[in-house]
Design a protein around this motif. Structure first.
Motif, PDB file in Angstrom:
ATOM      1  N   LEU A  73       0.810  -1.226   0.000  1.00  4.92           N
ATOM      2  CA  LEU A  73       0.000   0.000   0.000  1.00  4.92           C
ATOM      3  C   LEU A  73       0.841   1.273   0.000  1.00  4.92           C
ATOM      4  O   LEU A  73       0.299   2.369  -0.125  1.00  4.92           O
ATOM      5  CB  LEU A  73      -0.930   0.005   1.218  1.00  4.92           C
ATOM      6  N   VAL A  74       2.167   1.141   0.160  1.00  8.07           N
ATOM      7  CA  VAL A  74       3.058   2.304   0.250  1.00  8.07           C
ATOM      8  C   VAL A  74       4.305   2.071  -0.613  1.00  8.07           C
ATOM      9  O   VAL A  74       4.735   0.933  -0.774  1.00  8.07           O
ATOM     10  CB  VAL A  74       3.492   2.579   1.719  1.00  8.07           C
ATOM     11  N   PRO A  75       4.923   3.143  -1.158  1.00  7.17           N
ATOM     12  CA  PRO A  75       6.121   2.977  -1.980  1.00  7.17           C
ATOM     13  C   PRO A  75       7.407   2.948  -1.139  1.00  7.17           C
ATOM     14  O   PRO A  75       8.428   3.525  -1.496  1.00  7.17           O
ATOM     15  CB  PRO A  75       6.081   4.197  -2.903  1.00  7.17           C
ATOM     16  N   VAL A  76       7.318   2.255  -0.012  1.00  5.14           N
ATOM     17  CA  VAL A  76       8.382   2.284   0.987  1.00  5.14           C
ATOM     18  C   VAL A  76       8.773   0.852   1.332  1.00  5.14           C
ATOM     19  O   VAL A  76       7.946  -0.054   1.281  1.00  5.14           O
ATOM     20  CB  VAL A  76       7.900   3.044   2.252  1.00  5.14           C
ATOM     21  N   ASP A  77      10.045   0.647   1.664  1.00  5.47           N
ATOM     22  CA  ASP A  77      10.541  -0.668   2.066  1.00  5.47           C
ATOM     23  C   ASP A  77      10.131  -0.937   3.514  1.00  5.47           C
ATOM     24  O   ASP A  77      10.710  -0.382   4.443  1.00  5.47           O
ATOM     25  CB  ASP A  77      12.069  -0.692   1.917  1.00  5.47           C
ATOM     26  N   ILE A  78       9.112  -1.768   3.694  1.00  6.85           N
ATOM     27  CA  ILE A  78       8.652  -2.147   5.029  1.00  6.85           C
ATOM     28  C   ILE A  78       9.185  -3.529   5.408  1.00  6.85           C
ATOM     29  O   ILE A  78       9.520  -3.789   6.560  1.00  6.85           O
ATOM     30  CB  ILE A  78       7.110  -2.149   5.110  1.00  6.85           C
ATOM     31  N   ILE A  79       9.322  -4.410   4.417  1.00 17.22           N
ATOM     32  CA  ILE A  79       9.764  -5.792   4.677  1.00 17.22           C
ATOM     33  C   ILE A  79      11.141  -5.809   5.342  1.00 17.22           C
ATOM     34  O   ILE A  79      11.386  -6.601   6.255  1.00 17.22           O
ATOM     35  CB  ILE A  79       9.767  -6.613   3.366  1.00 17.22           C
ATOM     36  N   ASP A  80      12.038  -4.929   4.907  1.00 17.42           N
ATOM     37  CA  ASP A  80      13.396  -4.903   5.461  1.00 17.42           C
ATOM     38  C   ASP A  80      13.592  -3.819   6.517  1.00 17.42           C
ATOM     39  O   ASP A  80      14.733  -3.469   6.843  1.00 17.42           O
ATOM     40  CB  ASP A  80      14.424  -4.715   4.340  1.00 17.42           C
ATOM     41  N   LEU A  81      12.496  -3.271   7.045  1.00 21.70           N
ATOM     42  CA  LEU A  81      12.604  -2.283   8.135  1.00 21.70           C
ATOM     43  C   LEU A  81      13.107  -3.010   9.387  1.00 21.70           C
ATOM     44  O   LEU A  81      12.434  -3.903   9.896  1.00 21.70           O
ATOM     45  CB  LEU A  81      11.244  -1.644   8.396  1.00 21.70           C
ATOM     46  N   GLN A  86      12.028   3.111  12.755  1.00 23.58           N
ATOM     47  CA  GLN A  86      10.791   3.539  12.111  1.00 23.58           C
ATOM     48  C   GLN A  86      11.110   4.282  10.825  1.00 23.58           C
ATOM     49  O   GLN A  86      12.246   4.714  10.605  1.00 23.58           O
ATOM     50  CB  GLN A  86       9.930   4.377  13.055  1.00 23.58           C
ATOM     51  N   ARG A  87      10.090   4.418   9.978  1.00 26.52           N
ATOM     52  CA  ARG A  87      10.285   4.987   8.652  1.00 26.52           C
ATOM     53  C   ARG A  87       9.069   5.834   8.284  1.00 26.52           C
ATOM     54  O   ARG A  87       7.942   5.516   8.663  1.00 26.52           O
ATOM     55  CB  ARG A  87      10.459   3.830   7.654  1.00 26.52           C
ATOM     56  N   TYR A  88       9.317   6.892   7.547  1.00 24.50           N
ATOM     57  CA  TYR A  88       8.247   7.743   7.001  1.00 24.50           C
ATOM     58  C   TYR A  88       7.673   7.056   5.766  1.00 24.50           C
ATOM     59  O   TYR A  88       8.418   6.504   4.947  1.00 24.50           O
ATOM     60  CB  TYR A  88       8.829   9.102   6.634  1.00 24.50           C
TER      61      TYR A  88
END
Length: 372
Positions: A73-81, A86-88
C-alpha cells in the motif's frame, strides 16, 4: 446541530494551563498557551516544548504477513525495516496521489503505525479493505501521544530514563518511563531533536506534569507546531499534500525506497506505481513543491496565488508563516516546473499587491535530528 468534539486524555491539563482551544480534526485542541505562538515557537527551538498529539491515530499491525501487506500500500521498504527502527511512508491511490502520510515502526512482534488525525478513519478503512487474512489490524484507543521537542529534549527525558540518550533519529523502543511502559521514538515534527512518546491514557496526565515540572519544558500548541514544521520544510497533509498530488510533484522522492523504484528488486507493487515510476524516470511533471522566501516583511499565507514577471498565474501557496526563527516570511508552494530553479523571482498576490518572493531551498531553518 454542532458536532460534538472529541477530547484527548490531557484536555483538562490544557484548560488548567490557560490554553486557547480550537476545533481541529474533530478534537478540541490547544492552538496556543499564554506564552503565545511566537514565544512557544522560539522556546522549542531554544529549549524543550511539549506537544499533545493524542489526536493522531495509533495502530498495530500483527501477523507474519504484516510487513508485506503494508508494503503493498506504500512505496516504501517495510519488509526490510529493522526491528527498533521507524520509517516515514505515505499511502498512494491508483492515480499516484497521496492519501495520507504516516510513520511505521517495527517493534519486533508487530508494526506500530501513526496516522494523521484528519485521515484516521479513512486510513483504517483503507487498511481493513486491503489486509489479507492472517494480518490483524488493532486500533489503539487507550494511549495518549506526546511529543517532547527541542535541543534540551534529550537531556530532560534522560533524567527520567537515561537510556533514551543513546537512541538515534528514527530509533524506536518500548521503554519504562516513570514506571509506565511507553513506546518511544526519537523523532518529531519540528525539525528539532526530540521524542514522540505513546503512553497509556490513564498515566498521560501524571507523565505530562512530570515533564512540564522541568524548567526547560513548556506546553506548545498547534500554532507553533505549524510554524516549526514549515520552517523545517515538513509537509502538512491536506495542505501541502493531497490525493491529487504525486510524491514526485511533492518533492518526496527521498520517501520512495530504492527497492521500490524501477530498478529495485521489489519495484512497484503499490497503488499508482506505474504513474509514479514513470514520473521519476521522465521527470515529466507540470508542477513541483518548492520553498519561497518573501522579500518584504509580509507573511504570504496558504491559498495565495503566484505570478511570473509577465503577470501569468504560475502556482499557489499551500503553507505560509512569518518564520520566527528564519527571521523572514517563508512559504511552501506548488509552481509550474520551469519556475522551480533556486533564486527565481515570483510574485505573490496579497490583497491586490504583487509581493516579490524568491525560490529557496528547504529547509529554511536547519534540521537538527540526532544521528549520533
Amino acid at each position: 446541530m454542532t458536532e460534538q468534539l472529541l477530547s484527548t486524555p490531557l484536555h483538562a491539563i490544557h484548560i488548567e494551563a490557560g490554553a486557547k482551544m480550537v476545533p481541529f480534526a474533530g478534537y478540541d485542541m490547544p492552538v496556543q498557551y499564554p506564552l503565545g505562538v511566537k514565544k512557544e515557537h522560539l522556546h522549542t527551538r531554544d529549549s524543550a516544548g511539549l506537544f499533545d498529539v493524542s489526536h493522531m491515530g495509533q495502530l498495530r499491525l500483527k501477523g507474519a504477513g504484516a510487513a508485506a501487506a503494508l508494503e503493498a500500500l506504500v512505496p516504501v521498504d517495510i519488509i526490510d525495516l529493522p526491528s527498533g527502527k521507524q520509517r516515514y511512508a505515505f499511502f498512494t491511490n491508483e492515480e499516484g496521489g497521496i492519501m495520507d502520510d504516516l510513520m511505521v515502526a517495527n517493534l519486533g512482534d508487530h508494526l506500530f503505525v501513526v496516522v494523521n488525525a484528519a485521515c484516521k478513519d479513512q486510513d483504517i478503512a483503507h487498511l481493513q479493505a486491503h489486509l489479507p487474512s492472517g494480518v490483524e489490524l488493532e486500533i489503539i484507543d487507550d494511549r495518549a501521544l506526546l511529543a517532547l521537542q527541542g535541543p534540551k529534549a534529550a537531556e530532560v527525558l534522560a533524567r527520567i530514563q537515561p537510556s533514551v540518550a543513546d537512541m538515534k533519529f528514527m530509533d524506536v523502543q518500548v521503554i519504562n518511563l516513570n514506571g509506565v511502559e511507553c513506546i518511544v521514538s526519537r523523532s518529531g515534527y519540528t525539525g528539532e531533536d526530540g521524542y514522540e512518546i505513546s503512553v497509556p491514557s490513564g498515566n498521560a496526565a501524571e507523565f505530562a506534569n512530570t515533564l512540564t515540572a522541568f524548567d526547560e519544558v513548556e506546553w506548545i500548541g498547534l500554532g507553533a507546531r505549524d510554524s516549526l514544521r514549515l520552517e523545517c520544510g515538513l509537509c502538512l497533509y491536506g495542505h501541502d499534500l493531497d490525493t491529487t498530488t504525486t510524491p514526485v510533484e511533492a518533492s518526496l522522492l527521498w520517501g520512495i525506497s530504492k527497492p521500490r523504484r524501477a530498478d529495485g528488486e521489489r519495484a512497484g507493487g503499490f497503488p499508482g506505481a506505474d504513474i509514479i515510476l514513470k514520473q521519476i524516470e521522465t521527470k515529466d511533471v507540470q508542477r513541483k513543491r518548492i520553498g519561497l522566501v518573501g522579500q518584504t516583511k509580509a507573511p504570504v499565507r496558504e491559498g495565495t496565488k503566484l505570478f511570473d514577471a509577465a503577470d501569468n498565474e504560475i502556482g499557489i501557496v499551500t503553507s505560509g508563516t512569518a518564520g520566527p526563527t528564519a527571521g523572514k516570511p517563508v512559504s511552501m508552494a506548488y509552481i509550474a516546473t520551469e519556475f522551480t530553479t533556486i533564486g527565481t523571482e515570483v510574485f505573490a498576490d496579497v490583497r491586490g499587491k504583487k509581493l516579490p518572493m524568491t525560490v529557496e531551498k528547504m529547509p529554511f531553518v536547519p534540521q537538527r535530528y540526532y544521528r549520533g
